[in-house]
Design a protein around this motif. Structure first.
Motif, PDB file in Angstrom:
ATOM      1  N   ASP A 202      42.092  67.889  34.879  1.00  0.00           N
ATOM      2  CA  ASP A 202      41.770  68.157  36.286  1.00  0.00           C
ATOM      3  C   ASP A 202      42.745  69.193  36.833  1.00  0.00           C
ATOM      4  O   ASP A 202      43.941  69.143  36.528  1.00  0.00           O
ATOM      5  CB  ASP A 202      41.923  66.872  37.115  1.00  0.00           C
TER       6      ASP A 202
ATOM      7  N   ASP B  80      31.478  70.153  28.605  1.00  0.00           N
ATOM      8  CA  ASP B  80      32.334  70.239  27.409  1.00  0.00           C
ATOM      9  C   ASP B  80      31.559  70.251  26.088  1.00  0.00           C
ATOM     10  O   ASP B  80      32.155  70.374  25.021  1.00  0.00           O
ATOM     11  CB  ASP B  80      33.412  69.159  27.425  1.00  0.00           C
TER      12      ASP B  80
ATOM     13  N   GLN C  95      38.261  72.022  36.669  1.00  0.00           N
ATOM     14  CA  GLN C  95      39.023  71.745  35.455  1.00  0.00           C
ATOM     15  C   GLN C  95      39.890  72.943  35.079  1.00  0.00           C
ATOM     16  O   GLN C  95      39.596  74.081  35.461  1.00  0.00           O
ATOM     17  CB  GLN C  95      38.067  71.433  34.296  1.00  0.00           C
TER      18      GLN C  95
ATOM     19  N   ARG D  77      32.165  68.179  34.636  1.00  0.00           N
ATOM     20  CA  ARG D  77      33.337  67.826  35.441  1.00  0.00           C
ATOM     21  C   ARG D  77      33.698  69.012  36.338  1.00  0.00           C
ATOM     22  O   ARG D  77      33.645  70.162  35.907  1.00  0.00           O
ATOM     23  CB  ARG D  77      34.523  67.485  34.543  1.00  0.00           C
ATOM     24  N   ARG D  78      34.118  68.710  37.556  1.00  0.00           N
ATOM     25  CA  ARG D  78      34.456  69.773  38.510  1.00  0.00           C
ATOM     26  C   ARG D  78      35.942  70.123  38.425  1.00  0.00           C
ATOM     27  O   ARG D  78      36.757  69.287  38.062  1.00  0.00           O
ATOM     28  CB  ARG D  78      34.152  69.326  39.954  1.00  0.00           C
TER      29      ARG D  78
ATOM     30  N   SER E 289      30.062  65.518  26.306  1.00  0.00           N
ATOM     31  CA  SER E 289      29.798  64.538  27.351  1.00  0.00           C
ATOM     32  C   SER E 289      28.498  64.877  28.083  1.00  0.00           C
ATOM     33  O   SER E 289      28.119  66.045  28.189  1.00  0.00           O
ATOM     34  CB  SER E 289      30.963  64.537  28.341  1.00  0.00           C
TER      35      SER E 289
ATOM     36  N   VAL F 166      32.997  74.327  37.244  1.00  0.00           N
ATOM     37  CA  VAL F 166      32.319  73.192  36.611  1.00  0.00           C
ATOM     38  C   VAL F 166      32.490  73.361  35.114  1.00  0.00           C
ATOM     39  O   VAL F 166      32.380  74.477  34.600  1.00  0.00           O
ATOM     40  CB  VAL F 166      30.816  73.161  36.972  1.00  0.00           C
TER      41      VAL F 166
ATOM     42  N   ASN G 204      28.288  64.337  31.190  1.00  0.00           N
ATOM     43  CA  ASN G 204      28.689  64.560  32.581  1.00  0.00           C
ATOM     44  C   ASN G 204      29.530  65.819  32.740  1.00  0.00           C
ATOM     45  O   ASN G 204      30.610  65.918  32.172  1.00  0.00           O
ATOM     46  CB  ASN G 204      29.506  63.359  33.086  1.00  0.00           C
TER      47      ASN G 204
END
Ligand SMILES: [Zn+2]
Length: 435
Positions: free
Chosen positions: A61, A37, A47, A44-45, A40, A34, A42
């Motif tokens: 991604d 950043d 990465q 992100r998974r 953000s 996970v 949100n």
């Protein structure tokens, strides 16, 4: 392709290797389970962060990441990966001095500067090992320009430590700083540079800037007590004219001014004088908050330190200590609601360096800040205050490769940031184990 498996060794305290040499243009890839950043809202998974030399080249991604054949791969696929953290209020030259051992005064009166520098070196390393890759260190407390030297030693690779933004000696007025309470015949050293009048104040700022200050730190209040109406009263120090001279000088050099200000007259003078950041801000009235919003003033509350070492409840000091924490909590909530720019700061040094720096996160979240916002206060938001947006406090192309990893979800349990397992600064792995 060399695989460095970290997941297994995160179960115990791993070895620490401080890379002295600057990584050249070698390529390192971090697989992040996970990724937060720093900017953000949100996470992100799955990465992949590609690091070339000491900067991040790309974040993408995992499914469409291009991993160079020569890359060293660090597998943090079972971890949450974040930018290196920023503590915007520390004192590496203080050690949470124990009053029973002479406290603050003994530190200045009895310790050779070399001894204090040695301890500051250890404090800097502690911060780095805990994932704090940047500190704004806001005065040396009688150790002169020692912070400039520690910063140089870190930057030259002689000792491990965070990126330092240093404030050197700080400025207050006659009657506005320790050491005090000694016989008036004695000329005691002071923990800050004493200046009276706009001319002396400007000169002090010039001297400090000339000797390497990245920020100027000013004490706008000093003693505090409970007033007749039961409210928190603080003794003001510099006048608006004195502060304006300092701010004008610092801004001319492209530098900013941090003002220690608790409440009342001194707090308002800090804002009227154009201070860039309010430190502590224990009792922010509505007018102060409105002015901070108008002027874009930063707020570095340093909550945790005011919950420590309370005097006995039935003493004047004990009442003051409790009132400070109560007013501080209310100020923090009001400032947050109004949208004041809040940055993470601890006053480490006022707190012993053996304690977790990240304890401040829990205080912020307990008072209603979301975990993600608390993380931003110690990453991207602090980077803006430090005029380093894009360089630090974010995981994005172009940023320095300051990266940390934790074995859990800090958005569910912010306390997990007290157990950072992986730390990279400038593309070099500092710590690859942890709890
Ligand atoms: Zn402080």
């Amino acid at each position: 392709m060399r695989m460095v498996k970290l997941a297994a060794c995160l179960l115990f305290v791993g070895t620490m290797a401080f890379s002295q040499e600057k990584p050249s243009q070698s390529v390192t890839v971090i697989r992040a389970g996970v990724l937060i950043d720093g900017k953000s809202d949100n996470p992100r998974r799955d990465q992949v962060i590609v690091i070339r030399g000491n900067r991040i080249e790309n974040v993408s991604d995992a499914s469409n990441a291009k991993i160079p054949a020569s890359a060293t791969v660090i597998d943090l696929s079972r971890h949450t990966v974040l930018p290196g953290l920023i503590d915007a209020h520390t004192h590496i030259f203080l050690q949470g001095e124990d009053p029973a051992e002479g406290g603050y005064d003994a530190n200045i009166l009895k310790q050779p500067l070399s001894f204090r520098a040695a301890r500051a070196t250890v404090a800097a390393r502690h911060a780095l090992e805990q994932g704090f890759t940047t500190l704004r260190d806001v005065e040396t407390e009688g150790a002169g320009y020692g912070d400039v030297g520690i910063k140089q030693a870190i930057n030259a690779g002689f000792i491990p430590g965070p990126r330092l933004f240093v404030a050197t000696r700080a400025i207050s007025t006659t009657g506005g700083y320790n050491l005090e309470g000694y016989a008036p015949e004695l000329q005691m050293p002071k923990g800050a540079q004493i200046a009276d009048g706009p001319v002396e104040a400007r000169k002090a700022a010039r001297e400090q800037l000339d000797h390497g200050a990245d920020w100027i730190k000013v004490y706008m209040t000093h003693r505090s007590w409970i007033g007749k109406n039961g409210d928190l009263v603080s003794q003001p120090t510099l006048t608006v004219e004195e502060l304006k001279a300092i701010v004008d000088e610092a801004h001319g050099w492209g530098k900013k001014v941090a003002c220690h200000a608790y409440s009342g007259i001194g707090l308002h003078r800090a804002l009227d004088g154009g201070c860039d950041s309010i430190e502590h801000g224990l009792d922010l009235d509505d007018a102060a908050i409105a002015q901070m919003m108008k002027q874009g003033t930063w707020y570095c509350p340093t909550l945790a330190v005011y919950y420590k070492d309370w005097a006995a409840e039935d003493t004047p000091e004990g009442k003051r200590d409790r009132k400070r924490a109560e007013a501080h909590a209310a100020s923090f909530k009001k400032a947050m609601k109004a949208g004041v720019k809040i940055v993470f700061g601890t006053d480490m040094g006022g707190i012993s360096w053996s304690e977790p720096i990240a304890q401040e996160f829990s205080r912020m979240v307990d008072l209603g800040m979301s975990p993600m916002d608390a993380i931003k206060s110690a990453t991207s938001r602090a980077s803006v205050m430090l005029d380093s947006e894009g360089d630090i406090g974010t995981l994005a192309p172009g940023a320095y490769a300051d990266v940390i990893g934790v074995g859990g979800d800090p958005l569910k349990d912010i306390k997990i940031l007290e157990s950072v397992g992986f730390v990279m600064k400038d593309g070099a792995v500092v710590k690859s184990g942890g709890k």
